[in-house]
Design a protein around this motif. Structure first.
Motif, mmCIF file in Angstrom:
data_model
loop_
_atom_site.group_PDB
_atom_site.id
_atom_site.type_symbol
_atom_site.label_atom_id
_atom_site.label_comp_id
_atom_site.label_asym_id
_atom_site.label_seq_id
_atom_site.Cartn_x
_atom_site.Cartn_y
_atom_site.Cartn_z
ATOM 1 N N GLY A 1 3.655 0.184 -0.716
ATOM 2 C CA GLY A 1 3.023 -0.358 0.482
ATOM 3 C C GLY A 1 3.586 0.286 1.736
ATOM 4 O O GLY A 1 2.845 0.600 2.683
ATOM 5 N N THR A 2 4.897 0.488 1.750
ATOM 6 C CA THR A 2 5.529 1.090 2.920
ATOM 7 C C THR A 2 4.908 2.450 3.238
ATOM 8 O O THR A 2 4.537 2.734 4.390
ATOM 9 C CB THR A 2 7.045 1.277 2.667
ATOM 10 O OG1 THR A 2 7.630 0.010 2.390
ATOM 11 C CG2 THR A 2 7.730 1.922 3.855
ATOM 12 N N VAL B 1 1.400 2.117 4.570
ATOM 13 C CA VAL B 1 1.364 1.685 5.978
ATOM 14 C C VAL B 1 1.715 2.874 6.880
ATOM 15 O O VAL B 1 1.064 3.115 7.904
ATOM 16 C CB VAL B 1 2.348 0.512 6.222
ATOM 17 C CG1 VAL B 1 2.521 0.257 7.708
ATOM 18 C CG2 VAL B 1 1.853 -0.752 5.522
ATOM 19 N N TYR C 1 6.297 -8.331 8.471
ATOM 20 C CA TYR C 1 6.990 -7.339 7.648
ATOM 21 C C TYR C 1 5.916 -6.461 7.029
ATOM 22 O O TYR C 1 4.987 -6.970 6.402
ATOM 23 C CB TYR C 1 7.827 -8.014 6.551
ATOM 24 C CG TYR C 1 8.502 -7.011 5.645
ATOM 25 C CD1 TYR C 1 9.668 -6.358 6.042
ATOM 26 C CD2 TYR C 1 7.963 -6.686 4.395
ATOM 27 C CE1 TYR C 1 10.273 -5.412 5.224
ATOM 28 C CE2 TYR C 1 8.561 -5.741 3.568
ATOM 29 C CZ TYR C 1 9.720 -5.114 3.987
ATOM 30 O OH TYR C 1 10.318 -4.171 3.182
ATOM 31 N N HIS C 2 6.035 -5.144 7.240
ATOM 32 C CA HIS C 2 5.055 -4.229 6.654
ATOM 33 C C HIS C 2 5.714 -3.176 5.763
ATOM 34 O O HIS C 2 5.022 -2.306 5.249
ATOM 35 C CB HIS C 2 4.251 -3.524 7.748
ATOM 36 C CG HIS C 2 3.361 -4.436 8.544
ATOM 37 N ND1 HIS C 2 2.183 -4.953 8.051
ATOM 38 C CD2 HIS C 2 3.486 -4.935 9.799
ATOM 39 C CE1 HIS C 2 1.602 -5.720 8.976
ATOM 40 N NE2 HIS C 2 2.377 -5.734 10.043
ATOM 41 N N GLY C 3 7.055 -3.202 5.629
ATOM 42 C CA GLY C 3 7.699 -2.211 4.779
ATOM 43 C C GLY C 3 9.042 -1.805 5.329
ATOM 44 O O GLY C 3 9.501 -2.324 6.362
ATOM 45 N N ASN D 1 3.290 -12.845 5.597
ATOM 46 C CA ASN D 1 4.738 -13.008 5.791
ATOM 47 C C ASN D 1 5.058 -13.947 6.952
ATOM 48 O O ASN D 1 6.180 -14.435 7.056
ATOM 49 C CB ASN D 1 5.398 -11.646 6.014
ATOM 50 C CG ASN D 1 5.323 -10.795 4.763
ATOM 51 O OD1 ASN D 1 5.527 -11.281 3.657
ATOM 52 N ND2 ASN D 1 4.989 -9.518 4.925
ATOM 53 N N ASP E 1 -3.425 -4.612 6.904
ATOM 54 C CA ASP E 1 -2.456 -4.493 5.815
ATOM 55 C C ASP E 1 -2.884 -5.476 4.727
ATOM 56 O O ASP E 1 -2.737 -6.687 4.875
ATOM 57 C CB ASP E 1 -1.050 -4.813 6.345
ATOM 58 C CG ASP E 1 0.006 -4.676 5.265
ATOM 59 O OD1 ASP E 1 -0.350 -4.731 4.075
ATOM 60 O OD2 ASP E 1 1.194 -4.528 5.617
ATOM 61 N N VAL F 1 -1.741 -5.323 1.630
ATOM 62 C CA VAL F 1 -0.761 -5.231 0.542
ATOM 63 C C VAL F 1 -0.590 -6.603 -0.130
ATOM 64 O O VAL F 1 -0.435 -6.705 -1.342
ATOM 65 C CB VAL F 1 0.579 -4.684 1.080
ATOM 66 C CG1 VAL F 1 1.700 -4.841 0.076
ATOM 67 C CG2 VAL F 1 0.416 -3.211 1.467
ATOM 68 N N LYS G 1 1.050 -3.431 -3.551
ATOM 69 C CA LYS G 1 1.594 -4.281 -4.628
ATOM 70 C C LYS G 1 0.732 -4.465 -5.891
ATOM 71 O O LYS G 1 1.115 -3.995 -6.948
ATOM 72 C CB LYS G 1 1.945 -5.654 -4.070
ATOM 73 C CG LYS G 1 3.143 -5.652 -3.112
ATOM 74 C CD LYS G 1 3.423 -7.048 -2.618
ATOM 75 C CE LYS G 1 4.419 -7.128 -1.488
ATOM 76 N NZ LYS G 1 5.821 -7.100 -1.887
HETATM 77 C C1 LIG Z 1 2.334 -7.277 4.114
HETATM 78 C C2 LIG Z 1 3.200 -6.218 3.482
HETATM 79 N N1 LIG Z 1 2.951 -4.933 3.743
HETATM 80 C C3 LIG Z 1 3.686 -3.949 3.204
HETATM 81 C C4 LIG Z 1 4.742 -4.229 2.358
HETATM 82 C C5 LIG Z 1 5.567 -3.115 1.796
HETATM 83 O O1 LIG Z 1 5.280 -2.881 0.450
HETATM 84 P P1 LIG Z 1 6.329 -2.138 -0.499
HETATM 85 O O2 LIG Z 1 7.457 -3.097 -0.761
HETATM 86 O O3 LIG Z 1 5.540 -1.804 -1.734
HETATM 87 O O4 LIG Z 1 6.796 -0.938 0.219
HETATM 88 C C6 LIG Z 1 5.038 -5.553 2.055
HETATM 89 C C7 LIG Z 1 6.151 -5.884 1.154
HETATM 90 O O5 LIG Z 1 6.548 -7.004 0.952
HETATM 91 C C8 LIG Z 1 4.263 -6.579 2.640
HETATM 92 O O6 LIG Z 1 4.508 -7.876 2.404
#
Ligand SMILES: Cc1ncc(COP(=O)(O)O)c(C=O)c1O
Length: 427
Positions: free
Chosen positions: A107-108, A111, A134-136, A211, A239, A241, A268
């Protein structure tokens, strides 16, 4: 049972501080469907893990993975039918403006690719996100995490308070006025980015603010903020994910919260455990990104990712899991909501399909968050065979986010255990 010697070895091998859930950590050795099993053979209903969306050890996915590995797996610089078909299918599941896909392994990364696409398309650097997101975890994407009221100076990032109805930005106003109040905060972020130099490239939001809560969003906010971003010359990144792949009872979180993003990021659940991420957008944006960045990711866009990714999509459809998420999730949320008036510690219960949060508070007047209660509750639930955790700005929201194969019967069993635990806590 805790295994003290394994914990000690873990501290040495992985470094101290690698987080473990629960007072007495679990050693999980096997999974099947919605269930996880510990070393002593004890069975738990998994109500936390969204990655194995079509069930732990799903046999169709396992077979697809093994078959592809036994045939061929190579990097993405060869023609391969499977990966093209997977990209076509993923884009086709989205709204009409989403045409092409960049695959990655998390996911990171997905993004990060999304932000780069937005920066290239707009010629600007500035990013707007919420104050509790939280995006990564990369340096750029991690710089958006949990910013609170005071984002770092001299950064390209500005944060606005995430839109919510439980602890609204302004009390005693209509829903429309509340929506306008949040929009004004987004607008201020954009103006500030424009005035200070970075300019405005993108607003990134989880489509259900997973989150952050997930909060009840003031009605109309998502569509109006999308219009605002477009008027200001930026792009909206959804996002997905957490909110994508049927979690909310529709394919995409953005369908549930009703807006049309320019860039869609997934991760995910895509590989049911095989690392797989994707960034999708209109072809012109992806073409510009490819031309500028020469992006390559060794283990991404491979025949293995494609075979597993297709098997996951097949299983979601075959098992009718999106309908299941809507029906079981909505009923469970309703039942939890029914407990609000009769329990002083439950401030709120809300959700989107099978992503549900139960907000724990010290009392109804102050609404003071009770993170300790959530920790105790999720430990007690674990002891009764149900795995949950916490989330939200104050870590006081019981997080319920099971594999999509979670059934009505699982929900009934959980509700009994939940009531027992709440009874024990208030005794
Ligand atoms: C909304 C969101 N975006 C991105 C991510 C990042 O994903 P990854 O852990 O696969 O890098 C997460 C991880 O928890 C998330 O909750």
């Amino acid at each position: 049972m805790a295994n003290a010697s394994l914990q000690h070895r873990r501290d040495l091998a992985l470094g101290s501080g690698a987080e473990l859930f629960y007072d007495t950590p679990l050693e999980i050795v096997r999974g099947e469907g919605v269930y996880l099993y510990d070393r002593d053979g004890r069975r738990y209903v998994d109500m936390y893990n969204n990655v194995p969306c079509v069930g732990h050890a799903n046999p169709v996915v396992v077979q697809a993975m093994a078959k592809q590995q036994a045939t061929v797996n190579v990097h993405s610089r060869y023609l391969h039918e499977g990966i093209v078909t997977f990209a076509e299918r993923l884009a086709g599941l989205n709204h009409d403006g989403i045409e092409s896909v960049v695959f990655s392994c998390s996911g990171t990364e997905a993004v990060e690719v999304g932000i780069q696409i937005a920066r290239l398309a707009t010629g600007n650097r500035g990013i707007v996100c919420t104050d509790a997101t939280y995006h990564g975890n990369s340096e750029l994407v991690g710089s958006l995490s949990y910013l609170g009221n005071e984002p770092p100076e001299n950064s390209d990032v500005r944060a606005f308070p995430f839109p919510e109805r439980y602890r609204p930005l302004e009390e005693g106003v209509s829903e429309e006025e509340l929506c306008e109040a949040y929009l004004a905060r987004v607008e201020a972020c954009i103006e500030n980015l424009k005035a200070q130099g970075p300019g405005f490239a993108t607003l990134i939001m989880c489509s259900i603010f997973a989150n952050e809560g997930p909060p009840d969003i003031p009605s109309g906010f998502m569509a109006k903020v999308t219009d605002l971003v477009h008027r200001e010359g930026g792009l909206v990144i959804a996002d997905e994910v957490q909110s994508g792949y049927g979690r909310t009872g529709l394919w995409w979180g953005y369908e549930t919260t009703d807006f049309l993003p320019d860039i869609v990021v997934t991760g995910k659940p895509m590989g049911n455990g095989l690392p797989l991420g994707a960034t999708a957008a209109k072809k012109a944006f992806i073409d510009a990104f490819r031309a500028e960045k020469d992006y390559f990711n060794t283990c991404a866009a491979t025949p293995l990712q494609a075979a597993v990714g297709m098997a996951v999509l097949d299983e979601i459809e075959r098992l009718d899991l999106i309908r299941n998420a809507a029906e079981v999730g909505d009923r469970l949320t309703r039942e939890l909501k029914d407990r609000i008036p009769v329990n002083n510690k439950i401030g709120d219960a809300r959700g989107y399909g099978l992503f549900i949060g139960v907000e724990m508070i010290k009392d109804k007047v102050s609404k003071e968050p009770d993170a300790k209660l959530v920790l105790s509750l999720s430990d007690r639930l674990k002891d009764k065979g149900f795995l949950t955790s916490y989330s939200g700005r104050f870590n006081n929201v019981l997080k319920i986010r099971p594999p999509l194969v979670f059934s009505h019967a699982n929900a009934d069993e959980f509700l009994s255990a939940f009531d027992e635990c709440m009874g024990e806590i208030s005794a």
